[in-house]
Design a protein around this motif. Structure first.
Motif, short mmCIF file in Angstrom:
data_model
loop_
_atom_site.label_atom_id
_atom_site.label_comp_id
_atom_site.label_asym_id
_atom_site.label_seq_id
_atom_site.Cartn_x
_atom_site.Cartn_y
_atom_site.Cartn_z
N CYS A 97 0.83 -1.21 0.00
CA CYS A 97 0.00 0.00 0.00
C CYS A 97 0.86 1.26 0.00
N GLU A 98 2.05 1.19 0.56
CA GLU A 98 3.02 2.29 0.52
C GLU A 98 4.33 1.69 0.03
N PRO A 99 4.59 1.74 -1.30
CA PRO A 99 5.81 1.12 -1.84
C PRO A 99 7.07 1.67 -1.16
N VAL A 100 8.05 0.80 -1.01
CA VAL A 100 9.32 1.15 -0.37
C VAL A 100 10.41 1.07 -1.43
N LEU A 101 11.23 2.13 -1.51
CA LEU A 101 12.35 2.13 -2.44
C LEU A 101 13.55 1.48 -1.76
N LEU A 102 14.11 0.47 -2.42
CA LEU A 102 15.30 -0.20 -1.91
C LEU A 102 16.50 0.24 -2.75
N VAL A 103 17.58 0.57 -2.09
CA VAL A 103 18.83 0.93 -2.76
C VAL A 103 19.86 -0.11 -2.33
N ASP A 104 20.40 -0.82 -3.29
CA ASP A 104 21.34 -1.91 -3.00
C ASP A 104 20.76 -2.89 -1.99
N GLY A 105 19.46 -3.14 -2.08
CA GLY A 105 18.78 -4.11 -1.23
C GLY A 105 18.35 -3.59 0.13
N LEU A 106 18.68 -2.34 0.46
CA LEU A 106 18.30 -1.76 1.76
C LEU A 106 17.25 -0.68 1.55
N ALA A 107 16.32 -0.58 2.49
CA ALA A 107 15.27 0.43 2.40
C ALA A 107 15.88 1.83 2.44
N CYS A 108 15.44 2.68 1.53
CA CYS A 108 15.90 4.07 1.48
C CYS A 108 15.45 4.76 2.76
N ALA A 109 16.39 5.30 3.50
CA ALA A 109 16.08 5.92 4.79
C ALA A 109 15.26 7.19 4.63
N ARG A 115 9.40 9.41 -2.50
CA ARG A 115 8.02 9.77 -2.82
C ARG A 115 7.99 11.02 -3.71
N ARG A 116 8.81 12.01 -3.39
CA ARG A 116 8.82 13.25 -4.17
C ARG A 116 9.27 12.99 -5.60
N ASP A 161 3.99 -0.31 -9.28
CA ASP A 161 2.74 -1.03 -9.17
C ASP A 161 2.70 -1.68 -7.79
N PRO A 162 1.78 -1.28 -6.92
CA PRO A 162 1.76 -1.81 -5.55
C PRO A 162 1.45 -3.31 -5.49
N LEU A 171 8.22 -7.06 -5.94
CA LEU A 171 9.55 -6.47 -6.08
C LEU A 171 9.78 -6.17 -7.57
N ALA A 172 10.05 -4.90 -7.87
CA ALA A 172 10.23 -4.50 -9.26
C ALA A 172 11.33 -3.46 -9.36
N PRO A 173 12.06 -3.46 -10.47
CA PRO A 173 13.11 -2.46 -10.64
C PRO A 173 12.52 -1.05 -10.68
N ALA A 174 13.20 -0.11 -10.07
CA ALA A 174 12.81 1.30 -10.18
C ALA A 174 13.36 1.82 -11.50
#
Length: 83
Positions: free
Chosen positions: A32-44, A50-51, A62-63, A67-70
């Motif tokens: 419901c709130e996608p999380v961006l992962l950078v090198d496998g870690l959640a973007c702090a 979001r911006r 797509d929620p 897991l999908a590439p950004a």
């Protein structure tokens, strides 16, 4: 009325995140709130991720996809090449 392009200003942190997306280092974890992962870690800094999506620089994830590439949009790619 003219079709003047909107100029988007990004911070150094946002530009670094755009470069990481362009380099293929980022993925979105769905939900419901996608999380961006950078090198496998959640973007702090979730507000930056979001911006970038809301400003049209990174494709909206797509929620429903776990897991999908950004991916950068055309505007995101153009911003990196011109600025």
């Amino acid at each position: 009325m003219t079709d003047t392009p909107v100029r988007i200003t990004v911070s150094g942190r946002e530009r670094a995140l755009l470069r990481a997306v362009a380099a293929g280092r980022c993925q979105f974890r769905g939900g419901c709130e996608p999380v961006l992962l950078v090198d496998g870690l959640a973007c702090a800094d979730w507000s930056v991720a979001r911006r970038l999506v809301e400003s049209g620089l990174v494709e909206t994830p797509d929620p429903r996809v776990p897991l999908a590439p950004a991916r950068l949009t055309e505007a995101g790619s153009a911003l990196l090449t011109t600025g």
